[in-house]
Design a protein around this motif. Structure first.
Motif, mmCIF file in Angstrom:
data_model
loop_
_atom_site.group_PDB
_atom_site.id
_atom_site.type_symbol
_atom_site.label_atom_id
_atom_site.label_comp_id
_atom_site.label_asym_id
_atom_site.label_seq_id
_atom_site.Cartn_x
_atom_site.Cartn_y
_atom_site.Cartn_z
ATOM 1 N N THR A 64 0.839 -1.206 0.000
ATOM 2 C CA THR A 64 0.000 0.000 0.000
ATOM 3 C C THR A 64 0.869 1.249 0.000
ATOM 4 O OG1 THR A 64 -1.785 -1.135 1.188
ATOM 5 C CG2 THR A 64 -1.780 1.265 1.257
ATOM 6 N N ALA A 65 1.862 1.278 0.869
ATOM 7 C CA ALA A 65 2.766 2.428 0.934
ATOM 8 C C ALA A 65 3.493 2.624 -0.393
ATOM 9 C CB ALA A 65 3.768 2.235 2.070
ATOM 10 N N SER A 66 3.923 1.526 -1.004
ATOM 11 C CA SER A 66 4.630 1.614 -2.283
ATOM 12 C C SER A 66 3.733 2.192 -3.370
ATOM 13 C CB SER A 66 5.124 0.225 -2.697
ATOM 14 O OG SER A 66 5.772 0.274 -3.956
ATOM 15 N N LEU A 67 2.492 1.733 -3.430
ATOM 16 C CA LEU A 67 1.550 2.234 -4.438
ATOM 17 C C LEU A 67 1.205 3.704 -4.217
ATOM 18 C CD1 LEU A 67 -0.788 -0.879 -4.640
ATOM 19 C CD2 LEU A 67 0.559 0.051 -6.531
ATOM 20 N N LEU A 68 1.275 4.145 -2.965
ATOM 21 C CA LEU A 68 0.988 5.547 -2.632
ATOM 22 C C LEU A 68 2.237 6.415 -2.665
ATOM 23 C CD1 LEU A 68 -1.416 4.961 0.402
ATOM 24 C CD2 LEU A 68 -2.063 5.626 -1.927
ATOM 25 N N ASP A 69 3.375 5.798 -2.966
ATOM 26 C CA ASP A 69 4.660 6.512 -3.001
ATOM 27 C C ASP A 69 4.991 7.118 -1.639
ATOM 28 O OD1 ASP A 69 6.989 7.234 -4.306
ATOM 29 O OD2 ASP A 69 6.225 9.189 -4.921
#
Length: 257
Positions: A64-69
């Motif tokens: 999730t954090a990766s997709l939200l940068d």
């Protein structure tokens, strides 16, 4: 006062009101922009995640954090070395589970809550819809994961590592029955709740792929197999690959005990 003069004054008054409204809107827009900048600044302080990638909930927060940068500081907690049972970690998470997301002096101890928090802090995101009905459907599937899918996943995998293997056929049937609901949804949608990939897709996928290491997807779940393949195109899917490799390593290790 003539009629024409009266009309002129009314027009001037109306123009003044419109000008004031425009100024107010510009001010409100500026405040929103400042709020967004402030949000970005807050997230740039890098939340800390206490994590073991073998855990599906940990991978959920990480993806999730990766997709939200959103960049996270990862503090490793080795589940297989029992580090989650240490007194030091107890002070961070009294539940003695992973993940734990720490934002300054605040802590979130549930992966679903942590992922939703990250979405709500992101200035622009598509994972957690704004529309009330769409958001309710995403929540519905998140709750299905937390109340049925993941408890089964955890029970079966824990049984394996406790040496209670194979599990009864009735437990496998229970897992396949739980997957039936996903299959029904995917029979009419590309993703679990519609045409777009949402937070619930990431969450459920991680649970399903983890238990797949012990219980393969059945032939009656054709749509689930196709759905799982779609995630492999995501750059952040590498997080899941690493976690599955780590989990598979310990599954193989315990097989010989």
């Amino acid at each position: 006062m003539s009629k024409s003069t009266s009309v002129t004054l009314m027009f001037i008054a109306s123009s003044a009101i419109i000008t004031d409204l425009q100024a107010g809107l510009r001010s409100a827009f500026h405040n929103v922009q400042c709020l967004r900048i402030e949000t970005k600044y807050t997230m740039s302080q890098k939340p800390e995640l206490y994590a073991d990638e073998a855990s599906p909930p940990v991978r959920f927060v990480m993806m999730t954090a990766s997709l939200l940068d959103i960049e996270l500081i990862i503090n490793k907690v080795d589940l297989f070395a029992g580090e989650h049972k240490s007194q030091a970690y107890y002070k961070i998470n009294p539940l003695q589970k992973v993940p734990a997301l720490v934002i300054e002096d605040k802590t979130i101890l549930d992966s679903h809550a942590a992922a939703i928090y990250l979405c709500q802090k992101a200035p622009a995101q598509l994972l957690y819809p704004i529309d009330p009905f769409e958001r309710a459907k995403v929540n519905e599937m998140l709750f299905y994961n937390s109340s049925r899918l993941f408890p089964l996943d955890s029970e079966i995998i824990s049984s394996y590592f406790a040496g209670n293997w194979p599990v009864p056929e009735t437990k496998k049937d229970e897992w396949y029955d739980a997957l039936d609901y996903l299959e029904i949804n995917l029979n009419k949608n590309k993703w679990l709740v519609g045409a777009e990939m949402y937070l619930c897709d990431i969450c459920v996928m991680l649970t399903v792929t983890s238990l797949q290491l012990l219980i393969p997807i059945s032939e009656r779940h054709i749509n689930i197999k196709k759905w799982l393949q779609r995630f492999e195109a995501l750059p952040c899917y590498e997080i899941n690959r690493r976690g599955l490799e780590r989990l598979a390593h310990f599954i193989e290790l315990y097989k010989h005990k």
